[in-house]
Design a protein around this motif. Structure first.
Motif, PDB file in Angstrom:
ATOM      1  N   TYR A 100       2.154  -5.919   6.141  1.00 31.65           N
ATOM      2  CA  TYR A 100       2.128  -4.862   5.248  1.00 31.65           C
ATOM      3  C   TYR A 100       3.313  -4.136   4.814  1.00 31.65           C
ATOM      4  CZ  TYR A 100       2.472  -1.502   9.165  1.00 31.65           C
ATOM      5  OH  TYR A 100       2.754  -0.752  10.138  1.00 31.65           O
ATOM      6  N   HIS A 103      -0.639   3.868   1.265  1.00 34.36           N
ATOM      7  CA  HIS A 103      -1.430   4.743   2.424  1.00 34.36           C
ATOM      8  C   HIS A 103      -0.380   5.003   3.516  1.00 34.36           C
ATOM      9  CE1 HIS A 103      -4.767   6.182   4.402  1.00 34.36           C
ATOM     10  NE2 HIS A 103      -5.768   5.655   3.491  1.00 34.36           N
ATOM     11  N   SER A 146      -8.180  -0.739  -3.986  1.00 32.25           N
ATOM     12  CA  SER A 146      -7.288  -1.750  -3.884  1.00 32.25           C
ATOM     13  C   SER A 146      -7.858  -3.167  -4.647  1.00 32.25           C
ATOM     14  CB  SER A 146      -7.657  -2.284  -2.481  1.00 32.25           C
ATOM     15  OG  SER A 146      -7.295  -1.404  -1.650  1.00 32.25           O
ATOM     16  N   SER A 172       0.751  -1.396  -0.005  1.00 30.47           N
ATOM     17  CA  SER A 172      -0.014   0.021   0.097  1.00 30.47           C
ATOM     18  C   SER A 172       0.921   1.203  -0.134  1.00 30.47           C
ATOM     19  CB  SER A 172      -1.105   0.021   1.189  1.00 30.47           C
ATOM     20  OG  SER A 172      -1.870   1.135   1.337  1.00 30.47           O
ATOM     21  N   GLN A 174      -3.216  -5.357  -3.033  1.00 30.52           N
ATOM     22  CA  GLN A 174      -2.364  -4.066  -3.462  1.00 30.52           C
ATOM     23  C   GLN A 174      -3.256  -2.789  -3.351  1.00 30.52           C
ATOM     24  OE1 GLN A 174      -1.509  -3.493  -7.459  1.00 30.52           O
ATOM     25  NE2 GLN A 174      -0.001  -1.549  -6.944  1.00 30.52           N
ATOM     26  N   MET A 175      -2.795  -1.773  -2.868  1.00 33.18           N
ATOM     27  CA  MET A 175      -3.714  -0.598  -2.627  1.00 33.18           C
ATOM     28  C   MET A 175      -2.892   0.530  -3.427  1.00 33.18           C
ATOM     29  SD  MET A 175      -5.023   0.953   1.114  1.00 33.18           S
ATOM     30  CE  MET A 175      -6.208   2.184   1.260  1.00 33.18           C
ATOM     31  N   THR A 176      -3.601   1.187  -4.138  1.00 36.38           N
ATOM     32  CA  THR A 176      -2.969   2.217  -5.139  1.00 36.38           C
ATOM     33  C   THR A 176      -3.802   3.245  -5.548  1.00 36.38           C
ATOM     34  OG1 THR A 176      -1.642   2.646  -7.321  1.00 36.38           O
ATOM     35  CG2 THR A 176      -3.504   1.175  -7.364  1.00 36.38           C
ATOM     36  N   TRP A 234      -8.062   5.973  -2.963  1.00 41.08           N
ATOM     37  CA  TRP A 234      -7.147   4.816  -3.101  1.00 41.08           C
ATOM     38  C   TRP A 234      -8.347   3.852  -3.478  1.00 41.08           C
ATOM     39  CZ3 TRP A 234      -5.404   7.883   0.765  1.00 41.08           C
ATOM     40  CH2 TRP A 234      -4.102   8.114   0.874  1.00 41.08           C
ATOM     41  N   ARG A 284       4.682  -0.754   3.075  1.00 41.76           N
ATOM     42  CA  ARG A 284       4.451   0.476   2.658  1.00 41.76           C
ATOM     43  C   ARG A 284       5.525   1.264   1.672  1.00 41.76           C
ATOM     44  NH1 ARG A 284       5.290   6.403   1.926  1.00 41.76           N
ATOM     45  NH2 ARG A 284       3.221   6.974   1.807  1.00 41.76           N
TER      46      ARG A 284
END
Length: 350
Positions: free
Chosen positions: A78, A55, A270, A53, A104-106, A268, A80
C-alpha cells in the motif's frame, strides 16, 4: 442523514471472461479470468496487489495483515498519502499506461465522477458485493466505485492540557484555546477538507471559520497528523480530528474525543483501476475489503460499511458508512476549490 443516525440512539459466482481497457491515455490492457474461483487462482499467480489510499496508516497495515492471512499467496502493498498526493499519481499512471496501483481509495467526489467518465476504472465482480448487509444499491456507484469505510470528524483534545475538554464550538473559540494550542487541517488540493470547512461554517454558526482563524491555530496536512500532535502534547486540541483518536485513546495516550452535535463525516470509496497490472488480485482485494474480516481491519475505530463489526463505529449510535453522504461534486469543481483555498489562506496564513 448523518445527524439523524448519530443521535437517534445516543442517551457467488460472477461474470464471464472479459478484457478490460482504459480510455484517455492508452492505459495498460488487463485481463480478468472467468469464474470467481478462476479469478482467485489467477490472483495467486499474479502474487501481489497494490493499493493507493488516503486512509489511516494503522488501518492499512491491519488490512495488509488480514488480507495476507486470508490469501497467503498474494502480497498486499500500500501507498498512503493525501488525495493531493495520490490523485496526480493515478492520473499519470493511467495516461502513460505505466500502471502501478491496482486499487485506489479516495474521498474526492469530483475525481470519482471524472474517473468514471474517462473509463479509468472497471466493474467490481466479487461475490461479497452482493451480501445483503452491504446493501449494494446504496454502496456501489456505477458498478465501479465501492463504499469501503467512513470517518466522522469531531473534537479531540489532550486531557492533560485541557482537562475539561472540548465539547462545543464555544469551547474551541475560548481564550484558553488560542495562540497555537489548536490544530487544523490545510485544505490545499483536498476537496474533502474544503467541503468540511464550508459545512462547519454553516452548521456551527455563520463566521465560525473566521473566528477559528482568529485563534491562530497550527496547520497540519491531515487529521492523522493532528491526532499525533494532540497525543504528544504539541497542540492541545482540534475541532477537526478524525475518529481515529478513539484508537489513540485506547492505546493509553492522554486524549479524548467526542462527536459534536452537528458532525461532519466523510466516506471512502475505492475503484479497481483499468490500468491495474494485477487485474485479478485487484478484484480479490476489492471483494475482501467488504467482507467482515476486511471491514474489521480497514474500519477499525472508523465507520464500517457492514453492521455489527466489533471496534468500529461511533459509541452510542448505529451509524454505518452508508449513512454518511458523499459531497456533491458539482460544488467541488477545481475552480471552486482553488477559490476557497485562496480565501482560507488569507484567513489562516495571511
Amino acid at each position: 442523514m448523518i445527524r439523524r443516525r448519530l443521535f437517534a440512539l445516543a442517551a457467488a459466482t460472477v461474470a464471464v471472461a472479459t478484457t478490460l481497457t482504459a480510455c484517455g491515455g492508452g492505459a495498460t490492457k488487463t485481463e480478468l479470468a472467468g469464474s470467481w474461483k478462476e479469478i482467485v487462482a489467477a490472483a495467486k499467480d499474479e502474487g501481489s496487489v497494490t493499493l493507493y489510499s488516503t486512509h489511516s496508516p494503522d488501518n492499512l497495515e491491519l488490512l495488509k495483515k488480514a488480507f495476507e492471512a486470508k490469501y497467503p499467496g498474494i502480497k498486499l502493498k500500500y501507498v498512503r498519502g493525501t488525495d493531493a498526493d495520490i490523485i496526480p499519481k493515478v492520473e499519470t499512471e493511467i495516461q502513460t499506461g505505466q500502471g502501478t496501483a491496482d486499487i485506489q481509495m479516495t474521498t474526492d467526489a469530483g475525481f470519482m465522477e471524472n474517473a468514471t467518465k474517462q473509463s479509468w476504472n472497471v466493474k467490481v465482480v466479487g461475490p461479497s458485493f452482493d451480501n445483503k448487509d452491504y446493501n449494494r444499491t446504496e454502496s456501489i456507484i456505477d458498478d465501479k466505485w465501492f463504499l469501503s469505510s467512513a470517518t466522522v470528524f469531531g473534537y479531540g483534545w489532550n486531557t492533560r492540557k485541557l482537562p475539561k475538554g472540548l465539547h462545543t464550538y464555544e469551547d474551541v473559540l475560548a481564550a484558553n484555546a488560542s495562540g497555537g494550542k489548536l490544530g487544523i487541517t490545510n485544505p490545499a488540493g483536498i476537496p474533502t477538507y474544503v467541503d468540511m470547512y464550508r459545512r462547519i461554517d454553516a452548521d456551527w454558526g455563520g463566521g465560525f471559520v473566521e473566528k477559528l482563524a482568529a485563534q491562530k491555530p497550527r496547520i497540519y496536512p491531515s487529521a492523522v497528523a493532528i491526532d499525533q500532535a494532540i497525543a504528544s502534547g504539541e497542540i492541545w486540541g482540534s475541532p477537526t480530528v478524525g475518529s481515529t483518536m478513539l484508537d489513540t485513546k485506547a492505546s493509553g495516550a492522554p486524549v479524548d474525543f467526542v462527536v459534536p452535535e452537528d458532525p461532519f463525516g466523510v466516506p471512502w470509496h475505492s475503484q479497481v483501476l483499468a490500468s491495474a497490472p494485477h487485474a485479478n488480485a485487484a478484484q480479490v482485494l476489492a471483494d475482501f475489503m467488504v467482507t467482515p474480516e476486511g471491514q474489521a481491519a480497514i474500519s477499525h475505530n472508523y465507520v464500517a460499511a457492514l453492521p455489527d463489526i466489533k471496534e468500529t463505529g461511533v459509541p452510542g449510535s448505529d451509524l454505518l458508512a452508508q449513512d454518511i453522504e458523499l459531497p456533491d461534486p458539482k460544488t467541488l469543481d477545481q475552480d471552486s476549490v482553488n477559490e476557497y483555498q485562496k480565501q482560507w489562506e488569507s484567513l489562516f496564513q495571511g
